[in-house]
Design a protein around this motif. Structure first.
Motif, PDB file in Angstrom:
ATOM      1  N   THR A  83      -2.023  -0.026  -2.544  1.00 15.66           N
ATOM      2  CA  THR A  83      -1.487   0.734  -3.683  1.00 15.66           C
ATOM      3  C   THR A  83      -0.118   0.204  -4.091  1.00 15.66           C
ATOM      4  O   THR A  83       0.198   0.155  -5.287  1.00 15.66           O
ATOM      5  CB  THR A  83      -1.399   2.236  -3.358  1.00 15.66           C
ATOM      6  OG1 THR A  83      -0.643   2.415  -2.155  1.00 15.66           O
ATOM      7  CG2 THR A  83      -2.771   2.847  -3.202  1.00 15.66           C
ATOM      8  N   GLN A  84       0.696  -0.209  -3.117  1.00 14.32           N
ATOM      9  CA  GLN A  84       2.000  -0.788  -3.446  1.00 14.32           C
ATOM     10  C   GLN A  84       1.838  -2.086  -4.228  1.00 14.32           C
ATOM     11  O   GLN A  84       2.540  -2.313  -5.222  1.00 14.32           O
ATOM     12  CB  GLN A  84       2.804  -1.039  -2.170  1.00 14.32           C
ATOM     13  CG  GLN A  84       3.325   0.217  -1.509  1.00 14.32           C
ATOM     14  CD  GLN A  84       4.011  -0.073  -0.179  1.00 14.32           C
ATOM     15  OE1 GLN A  84       3.961  -1.202   0.326  1.00 14.32           O
ATOM     16  NE2 GLN A  84       4.639   0.954   0.388  1.00 14.32           N
ATOM     17  N   LYS A  85       0.922  -2.942  -3.776  1.00 17.55           N
ATOM     18  CA  LYS A  85       0.690  -4.217  -4.473  1.00 17.55           C
ATOM     19  C   LYS A  85       0.150  -3.974  -5.889  1.00 17.55           C
ATOM     20  O   LYS A  85       0.570  -4.631  -6.841  1.00 17.55           O
ATOM     21  CB  LYS A  85      -0.291  -5.096  -3.689  1.00 17.55           C
ATOM     22  CG  LYS A  85       0.219  -5.548  -2.357  1.00 17.55           C
ATOM     23  CD  LYS A  85       0.534  -7.004  -2.389  1.00 17.55           C
ATOM     24  CE  LYS A  85       0.965  -7.440  -0.990  1.00 17.55           C
ATOM     25  NZ  LYS A  85       1.922  -8.504  -1.038  1.00 17.55           N
ATOM     26  N   LEU A  86      -0.776  -3.027  -6.029  1.00 15.88           N
ATOM     27  CA  LEU A  86      -1.325  -2.714  -7.356  1.00 15.88           C
ATOM     28  C   LEU A  86      -0.228  -2.200  -8.283  1.00 15.88           C
ATOM     29  O   LEU A  86      -0.166  -2.570  -9.462  1.00 15.88           O
ATOM     30  CB  LEU A  86      -2.461  -1.696  -7.239  1.00 15.88           C
ATOM     31  CG  LEU A  86      -3.776  -2.218  -6.660  1.00 15.88           C
ATOM     32  CD1 LEU A  86      -4.749  -1.067  -6.451  1.00 15.88           C
ATOM     33  CD2 LEU A  86      -4.384  -3.266  -7.565  1.00 15.88           C
ATOM     34  N   ALA A  87       0.648  -1.335  -7.756  1.00 13.51           N
ATOM     35  CA  ALA A  87       1.748  -0.807  -8.562  1.00 13.51           C
ATOM     36  C   ALA A  87       2.706  -1.924  -8.969  1.00 13.51           C
ATOM     37  O   ALA A  87       3.175  -1.973 -10.117  1.00 13.51           O
ATOM     38  CB  ALA A  87       2.488   0.273  -7.788  1.00 13.51           C
ATOM     39  N   GLN A  88       2.995  -2.833  -8.039  1.00 13.45           N
ATOM     40  CA  GLN A  88       3.875  -3.961  -8.327  1.00 13.45           C
ATOM     41  C   GLN A  88       3.290  -4.834  -9.438  1.00 13.45           C
ATOM     42  O   GLN A  88       3.990  -5.249 -10.359  1.00 13.45           O
ATOM     43  CB  GLN A  88       4.073  -4.793  -7.054  1.00 13.45           C
ATOM     44  CG  GLN A  88       4.888  -6.058  -7.249  1.00 13.45           C
ATOM     45  CD  GLN A  88       4.884  -6.951  -6.017  1.00 13.45           C
ATOM     46  OE1 GLN A  88       4.390  -6.563  -4.958  1.00 13.45           O
ATOM     47  NE2 GLN A  88       5.424  -8.142  -6.158  1.00 13.45           N
ATOM     48  N   ILE A  89       2.008  -5.094  -9.361  1.00 16.66           N
ATOM     49  CA  ILE A  89       1.340  -5.930 -10.367  1.00 16.66           C
ATOM     50  C   ILE A  89       1.351  -5.232 -11.723  1.00 16.66           C
ATOM     51  O   ILE A  89       1.610  -5.853 -12.755  1.00 16.66           O
ATOM     52  CB  ILE A  89      -0.093  -6.276  -9.910  1.00 16.66           C
ATOM     53  CG1 ILE A  89      -0.042  -7.198  -8.686  1.00 16.66           C
ATOM     54  CG2 ILE A  89      -0.892  -6.927 -11.030  1.00 16.66           C
ATOM     55  CD1 ILE A  89      -1.367  -7.376  -7.985  1.00 16.66           C
ATOM     56  N   GLU A  90       1.066  -3.935 -11.747  1.00 12.69           N
ATOM     57  CA  GLU A  90       1.065  -3.186 -13.006  1.00 12.69           C
ATOM     58  C   GLU A  90       2.441  -3.206 -13.656  1.00 12.69           C
ATOM     59  O   GLU A  90       2.568  -3.323 -14.874  1.00 12.69           O
ATOM     60  CB  GLU A  90       0.588  -1.745 -12.781  1.00 12.69           C
ATOM     61  CG  GLU A  90      -0.875  -1.643 -12.385  1.00 12.69           C
ATOM     62  CD  GLU A  90      -1.819  -2.224 -13.430  1.00 12.69           C
ATOM     63  OE1 GLU A  90      -1.560  -2.080 -14.637  1.00 12.69           O
ATOM     64  OE2 GLU A  90      -2.812  -2.846 -13.020  1.00 12.69           O
TER      65      GLU A  90
END
Length: 154
Positions: free
Chosen positions: A73-80
């Motif tokens: 979820t952290q990586k997805l948020a960073q990418i978004e």
């Protein structure tokens, strides 16, 4: 004088000699050499030839990393955030340290949990809307019937 003029006319009327044109050479197909017969060119200045595929060094693969749900979820948020800031998805995914394929897999896996709740809410709102429309229609029929009685039209 007449003889000179006749000689000049004779000279001009004489056809030029035929020029022989050699016949075009016919193309003869070349014999094909076997690959084993081909000789590799010799390198200048004592340069060594490139190593063959069999002689190439073997590169060890790195171990595959497993991410927890929180890390995903952290990586997805960073990418978004990167994409919202104007970066392309390819660049944003590279900065996060995962492949594009992994990003889309994680994104698809995370999406249905939020969509199913939205779908239930939408169905509930449609049912509520239908119930309210029926209540309004009943009230308007009653009012219409009362007005007709008062006016003596019924």
């Amino acid at each position: 004088m007449a003889d000179i003029q006749d000689a000049q006319t004779v000279q001009t009327t004489v056809a030029p000699a035929k020029v022989e044109v050699p016949e075009s050479k016919k193309k003869v197909p070349r014999g094909k050499k076997a690959k084993a017969e081909l000789v590799k060119p010799v390198r200048k200045n004592g340069a060594k030839p490139a190593p063959a595929a069999a002689e190439a060094p073997v590169v060890a693969k790195t171990a595959r990393k497993t991410y927890s749900e929180n890390e995903r979820t952290q990586k997805l948020a960073q990418i978004e955030k990167s994409i919202a800031a104007g970066a392309t998805s390819k660049i944003a995914v590279g900065q996060a340290g995962i492949s594009e394929q992994t990003y889309y897999y994680w994104k698809r896996a995370a999406a249905p949990s939020s969509d199913s709740g939205d779908l239930r809410d939408l169905v509930a709102l449609e049912e509520e809307n239908k119930r309210l429309k029926n209540l309004l229609a009943d009230r308007l029929r009653k009012e219409n019937a009362e007005l007709k009685k008062k006016l003596g039209l019924a």
